[in-house]
Design a protein around this motif. Structure first.
Motif, PDB file in Angstrom:
ATOM      1  N   CYS A  26       0.840  -1.210   0.000  1.00 24.03           N
ATOM      2  CA  CYS A  26       0.000   0.000   0.000  1.00 24.03           C
ATOM      3  C   CYS A  26       0.875   1.261   0.000  1.00 24.03           C
ATOM      4  O   CYS A  26       0.590   2.219  -0.730  1.00 24.03           O
ATOM      5  N   TYR A  37      -2.477  -1.021  -5.304  1.00 13.65           N
ATOM      6  CA  TYR A  37      -3.604  -0.856  -4.394  1.00 13.65           C
ATOM      7  C   TYR A  37      -4.525  -2.087  -4.455  1.00 13.65           C
ATOM      8  O   TYR A  37      -5.005  -2.580  -3.439  1.00 13.65           O
ATOM      9  N   ALA A  94      -6.001   0.335   1.408  1.00  8.90           N
ATOM     10  CA  ALA A  94      -5.869   0.225  -0.042  1.00  8.90           C
ATOM     11  C   ALA A  94      -7.238   0.160  -0.713  1.00  8.90           C
ATOM     12  O   ALA A  94      -7.440   0.703  -1.791  1.00  8.90           O
TER      13      ALA A  94
END
Length: 167
Positions: A132, A155, A166
């Motif tokens: 992330c 993500y 995310a």
């Protein structure tokens, strides 16, 4: 007349004994660094995994205990222990080193180094927070050239691993 030894005794300590001494020095890396400066025996013992107080997770936890104190000295000490844990493969420590570089905790701020540590944690260990963080770097262009497609892909990967941030 008694023959005088050319050795002072301090340098004749076996490396395994020196490693045990290091393992009992506790959370303050300054003591380890000072003792390692004394001689080759102590430098070698400091480098030895035998001198570390426990598994990589224990080293990471030493850093966690120190970072909560929120002082310049504790941040430097925490970074020291994170680095020791990361060198032994602890993914959380790799991620925290990235956080330290990103925020300037115990080290000079460096977005490129933060990116590099998050990349290690994400590629080698599939650490979802690191993935992330890496996506954020690509999204913003922090420490790497901006790449929104790569950010999106990362993500998604982090979200698939359970990262609420995310998602």
């Amino acid at each position: 007349m008694q023959k005088r030894s050319t050795s002072d005794g301090f340098n004749d300590i076996p490396e395994n004994v020196a490693a045990v001494v290091f393992s009992h020095l506790g959370k303050n890396p300054r003591h380890r660094i000072r003792l390692a400066a004394v001689s080759k025996v102590w430098r070698d013992a400091k480098k030895s995994d035998l001198s570390l107080p426990g598994a990589p997770r224990a080293l990471f936890e030493l850093g966690e205990d120190l970072i909560g104190k929120e002082t310049k000295v504790s941040f430097r000490k925490a970074f020291y222990w994170y680095r020791k844990a990361a060198d032994l493969g602890d993914a959380d420590a790799m991620w925290m080193i990235g956080v330290c570089y990103r925020s300037g905790l115990g080290v000079k701020k460096d977005k490129t180094k933060a990116f590099e540590w998050w990349e290690k944690a994400s590629l080698w260990c599939f650490h979802r927070k690191a993935i992330c963080s890496l996506a954020m770097c690509y999204q913003r262009g922090d420490g790497v050239e901006k790449n929104k497609a790569m950010a999106f892909e990362l993500y998604l990967r982090a979200a698939e691993q359970g990262s609420a941030e995310a998602a």
